[in-house]
Design a protein around this motif. Structure first.
Motif, PDB file in Angstrom:
ATOM      1  N   ALA A  89       0.869  -1.178   0.000  1.00  9.99           N
ATOM      2  CA  ALA A  89       0.000   0.000   0.000  1.00  9.99           C
ATOM      3  C   ALA A  89       0.906   1.229   0.000  1.00  9.99           C
ATOM      4  CB  ALA A  89      -0.901  -0.003   1.228  1.00  9.99           C
ATOM      5  N   LEU A  90       0.646   2.141  -0.907  1.00 13.51           N
ATOM      6  CA  LEU A  90       1.486   3.342  -1.037  1.00 13.51           C
ATOM      7  C   LEU A  90       0.864   4.514  -0.301  1.00 13.51           C
ATOM      8  CD1 LEU A  90       3.983   4.684  -2.444  1.00 13.51           C
ATOM      9  CD2 LEU A  90       2.426   5.307  -4.303  1.00 13.51           C
ATOM     10  N   THR A  91       1.646   5.134   0.581  1.00 15.47           N
ATOM     11  CA  THR A  91       1.207   6.352   1.268  1.00 15.47           C
ATOM     12  C   THR A  91       2.273   7.427   1.056  1.00 15.47           C
ATOM     13  OG1 THR A  91       2.245   5.719   3.365  1.00 15.47           O
ATOM     14  CG2 THR A  91      -0.058   5.062   3.030  1.00 15.47           C
ATOM     15  N   SER A  92       1.891   8.674   1.228  1.00 15.32           N
ATOM     16  CA  SER A  92       2.863   9.760   1.053  1.00 15.32           C
ATOM     17  C   SER A  92       2.508  10.939   1.942  1.00 15.32           C
ATOM     18  CB  SER A  92       2.930  10.200  -0.410  1.00 15.32           C
ATOM     19  OG  SER A  92       1.657  10.603  -0.876  1.00 15.32           O
ATOM     20  N   GLN A  93       3.537  11.691   2.306  1.00 15.37           N
ATOM     21  CA  GLN A  93       3.365  12.876   3.152  1.00 15.37           C
ATOM     22  C   GLN A  93       4.268  13.994   2.657  1.00 15.37           C
ATOM     23  OE1 GLN A  93       4.311  10.249   6.681  1.00 15.37           O
ATOM     24  NE2 GLN A  93       3.158  11.855   7.718  1.00 15.37           N
ATOM     25  N   ASP A  94       3.808  15.217   2.848  1.00 17.89           N
ATOM     26  CA  ASP A  94       4.615  16.407   2.550  1.00 17.89           C
ATOM     27  C   ASP A  94       4.835  17.138   3.871  1.00 17.89           C
ATOM     28  OD1 ASP A  94       5.789  18.751   1.690  1.00 17.89           O
ATOM     29  OD2 ASP A  94       4.269  19.216   0.176  1.00 17.89           O
ATOM     30  N   ILE A  95       6.052  17.057   4.401  1.00 11.48           N
ATOM     31  CA  ILE A  95       6.314  17.677   5.715  1.00 11.48           C
ATOM     32  C   ILE A  95       7.275  18.865   5.588  1.00 11.48           C
ATOM     33  CG2 ILE A  95       5.830  15.540   6.966  1.00 11.48           C
ATOM     34  CD1 ILE A  95       8.948  15.330   7.371  1.00 11.48           C
ATOM     35  N   TYR A 146       6.884   5.519  -7.400  1.00 12.89           N
ATOM     36  CA  TYR A 146       6.135   4.287  -7.636  1.00 12.89           C
ATOM     37  C   TYR A 146       6.466   3.687  -9.006  1.00 12.89           C
ATOM     38  CZ  TYR A 146       2.547   0.930  -8.637  1.00 12.89           C
ATOM     39  OH  TYR A 146       1.909  -0.232  -9.007  1.00 12.89           O
ATOM     40  N   GLN A 147       6.610   4.531 -10.017  1.00 11.50           N
ATOM     41  CA  GLN A 147       6.956   4.040 -11.356  1.00 11.50           C
ATOM     42  C   GLN A 147       8.248   3.237 -11.328  1.00 11.50           C
ATOM     43  OE1 GLN A 147       5.039   4.082 -14.083  1.00 11.50           O
ATOM     44  NE2 GLN A 147       3.485   5.018 -12.777  1.00 11.50           N
ATOM     45  N   ASN A 186       5.941   4.227   2.457  1.00 10.06           N
ATOM     46  CA  ASN A 186       5.621   5.633   2.686  1.00 10.06           C
ATOM     47  C   ASN A 186       6.706   6.517   2.086  1.00 10.06           C
ATOM     48  OD1 ASN A 186       6.082   8.147   4.849  1.00 10.06           O
ATOM     49  ND2 ASN A 186       3.967   7.813   4.231  1.00 10.06           N
ATOM     50  N   VAL A 187       6.263   7.474   1.277  1.00 14.32           N
ATOM     51  CA  VAL A 187       7.170   8.461   0.668  1.00 14.32           C
ATOM     52  C   VAL A 187       6.956   9.789   1.385  1.00 14.32           C
ATOM     53  CG1 VAL A 187       7.766   9.722  -1.437  1.00 14.32           C
ATOM     54  CG2 VAL A 187       7.083   7.311  -1.580  1.00 14.32           C
ATOM     55  N   LYS A 188       7.982  10.263   2.049  1.00 11.37           N
ATOM     56  CA  LYS A 188       7.878  11.500   2.824  1.00 11.37           C
ATOM     57  C   LYS A 188       8.761  12.575   2.185  1.00 11.37           C
ATOM     58  CE  LYS A 188       7.348  10.921   7.205  1.00 11.37           C
ATOM     59  NZ  LYS A 188       7.634  10.599   8.625  1.00 11.37           N
ATOM     60  N   VAL A 189       8.133  13.675   1.737  1.00  9.00           N
ATOM     61  CA  VAL A 189       8.892  14.795   1.169  1.00  9.00           C
ATOM     62  C   VAL A 189       9.326  15.698   2.324  1.00  9.00           C
ATOM     63  CG1 VAL A 189       8.903  16.691  -0.505  1.00  9.00           C
ATOM     64  CG2 VAL A 189       7.469  14.671  -0.914  1.00  9.00           C
ATOM     65  N   VAL A 190      10.602  15.612   2.661  1.00 11.38           N
ATOM     66  CA  VAL A 190      11.145  16.373   3.791  1.00 11.38           C
ATOM     67  C   VAL A 190      11.561  17.774   3.347  1.00 11.38           C
ATOM     68  CG1 VAL A 190      12.913  16.418   5.600  1.00 11.38           C
ATOM     69  CG2 VAL A 190      11.941  14.236   4.861  1.00 11.38           C
ATOM     70  N   GLN A 249      12.341  10.828   2.337  1.00 12.56           N
ATOM     71  CA  GLN A 249      12.498   9.719   3.268  1.00 12.56           C
ATOM     72  C   GLN A 249      11.556   8.585   2.850  1.00 12.56           C
ATOM     73  OE1 GLN A 249      10.881   9.298   7.535  1.00 12.56           O
ATOM     74  NE2 GLN A 249      12.944  10.075   7.856  1.00 12.56           N
ATOM     75  N   ILE A 250      12.117   7.390   2.749  1.00 13.94           N
ATOM     76  CA  ILE A 250      11.341   6.209   2.387  1.00 13.94           C
ATOM     77  C   ILE A 250      11.224   5.296   3.604  1.00 13.94           C
ATOM     78  CG2 ILE A 250      11.237   4.141   0.925  1.00 13.94           C
ATOM     79  CD1 ILE A 250      10.845   6.606  -0.728  1.00 13.94           C
ATOM     80  N   THR A 251       9.993   4.862   3.899  1.00 12.85           N
ATOM     81  CA  THR A 251       9.766   3.889   4.963  1.00 12.85           C
ATOM     82  C   THR A 251       9.040   2.687   4.371  1.00 12.85           C
ATOM     83  OG1 THR A 251       9.582   5.638   6.635  1.00 12.85           O
ATOM     84  CG2 THR A 251       8.728   3.461   7.224  1.00 12.85           C
TER      85      THR A 251
END
Length: 199
Positions: A53-59, A94-95, A113-117, A139-141
């Motif tokens: 499952a792909l999730t993402s955040q912009d922090i 993801y690609q 999880n893809v986090k744009v730091v 950051q990748i988790t």
């Protein structure tokens, strides 16, 4: 002592003013930056049937993608991206995994999880030259019921030039640095092996 003649001085002032005005007018606050990071695709799939499952955040602390600081001015001029920054990075990343054989699904015990730091370009604009600095941190988790793998990927880049920076200069630095960071993610065998062995 040599003095500049009044006529010459007026000409120099006019040239300086023209350069400064053209620098101010070259990029307006309404200009949008085209964020299009290039994915590093795999020629061969390395897994089959592995899903997450792909999730993402912009922090990011600031929601603009670039800032311009004119010489002698305290305030910066912010510029925003045409795209949703979080989605642009998440889709491009993801690609990369899709080309390796991974697939996303809504129902999975595994999450990526893809986090744009950080993702910003800073432009220092002087009367007859500019300097651009770009920085991107993602950051990748990768998490499973048994544990997780967390890693940050950073990249930076610069560009200098004569006279005035424009939106294309900003885009060139931003997308070059972003693409390099994505390439580091795609080529990280530690991350790939964790996903391959645990997903």
């Amino acid at each position: 002592m040599n003095f500049i003649k009044p006529k010459k001085f007026k000409t120099l002032l006019a040239i300086s003013a023209t350069v400064m005005l053209s620098a101010c007018a070259s990029i307006s606050q309404n200009d949008l930056v085209n964020l299009v990071p290039s994915s590093t695709l795999s020629a061969n799939q390395i897994v089959s049937g592995k899903t997450f499952a792909l999730t993402s955040q912009d922090i990011r602390t600031a929601q603009y993608i670039a800032e311009i600081k004119m010489d002698g001015q305290e305030q910066v001029q912010p510029l925003h991206a045409k795209q949703n920054v979080r989605e642009a990075y998440a889709n491009a990343i993801y690609q990369q995994f899709y080309s390796q054989g991974f697939a996303k699904t809504k129902n999975s015990n595994n999450t990526l999880n893809v986090k744009v730091v950080d993702s910003v370009v800073k432009v220092a604009q002087q009367p007859v030259k500019y300097a651009i600095d770009g920085k991107v941190t993602i950051q990748i988790t990768a998490e499973t019921p048994n544990g997780k793998f967390v890693k940050s990927y950073q990249g930076s880049g610069t560009k200098t030039g004569s006279f005035t920076a424009d939106t294309k200069d900003i885009e060139e630095v931003l997308n070059r640095v972003s693409s390099n960071v994505l390439a580091n993610i795609a080529k990280d065998s530690e991350l790939t092996n964790y996903m391959k062995g645990n997903f």
